[in-house]
Design a protein around this motif. Structure first.
Motif, PDB file in Angstrom:
ATOM      1  N   UNK A  35      14.259  60.197  32.381  1.00 60.49           N
ATOM      2  CA  UNK A  35      13.738  59.129  31.760  1.00 60.49           C
ATOM      3  C   UNK A  35      14.717  58.388  30.953  1.00 60.49           C
ATOM      4  N   UNK A  36      15.621  58.901  30.042  1.00 66.28           N
ATOM      5  CA  UNK A  36      16.549  58.248  29.412  1.00 66.28           C
ATOM      6  C   UNK A  36      17.454  57.299  30.330  1.00 66.28           C
ATOM      7  N   UNK A  37      17.821  57.832  31.453  1.00 70.64           N
ATOM      8  CA  UNK A  37      18.585  57.185  32.271  1.00 70.64           C
ATOM      9  C   UNK A  37      17.837  55.771  33.034  1.00 70.64           C
ATOM     10  N   UNK A  38      16.387  56.138  33.430  1.00 65.72           N
ATOM     11  CA  UNK A  38      15.657  55.178  33.619  1.00 65.72           C
ATOM     12  C   UNK A  38      15.439  54.002  32.705  1.00 65.72           C
ATOM     13  N   UNK A  39      15.294  54.460  31.434  1.00 67.82           N
ATOM     14  CA  UNK A  39      15.177  53.394  30.246  1.00 67.82           C
ATOM     15  C   UNK A  39      16.373  52.765  30.244  1.00 67.82           C
ATOM     16  N   UNK A  40      17.637  53.165  30.227  1.00 63.31           N
ATOM     17  CA  UNK A  40      18.875  52.560  30.203  1.00 63.31           C
ATOM     18  C   UNK A  40      18.853  51.465  31.211  1.00 63.31           C
ATOM     19  N   UNK A  41      18.300  52.087  32.388  1.00 59.43           N
ATOM     20  CA  UNK A  41      18.681  51.127  33.687  1.00 59.43           C
ATOM     21  C   UNK A  41      17.653  49.815  33.582  1.00 59.43           C
ATOM     22  N   UNK A  42      16.518  50.076  32.713  1.00 54.58           N
ATOM     23  CA  UNK A  42      15.684  48.945  32.850  1.00 54.58           C
ATOM     24  C   UNK A  42      16.336  48.074  31.438  1.00 54.58           C
TER      25      UNK A  42
END
Length: 93
Positions: A35-42
């Motif tokens: 979820x941290x990776x996804x948040x940073x990608x967003x």
């Protein structure tokens, strides 16, 4: 009838669509690497998991402020952000 709770990444996506220059720090009690990776990608500026020390949050906020050029701010957004039952009207603040 109450709608389902808004998920943080859904809110992040909505904020970034409406106001891409707005820095967002995600604070979660259910953090995962994925979820941290996804948040940073967003487009999240940072990702903090609970529990956290308030001094840590202040360091992250100061980092956001340092990134902005001195004397420069993001353009004022006049369009309210509406996601589910949540509405944020920048002109009202």
């Amino acid at each position: 009838e109450r709608t389902a709770p808004l998920k943080g990444l859904d809110l992040l996506e909505a904020v970034k669509k409406t106001s891409p220059l707005t820095p967002v720090i995600i604070i979660t009690a259910f953090g995962t690497i994925e979820s941290a990776i996804q948040a940073m990608k967003i487009g999240a500026f940072d990702y903090i998991t609970k529990p956290f020390d308030m001094d840590v949050l202040l360091v992250h906020i100061k980092a956001v402020l340092r990134r902005a050029a001195p004397g420069q701010t993001a353009p004022a957004e006049s369009t309210p952000l509406v996601v589910g039952d949540l509405a944020i009207d920048p002109a009202a603040h």
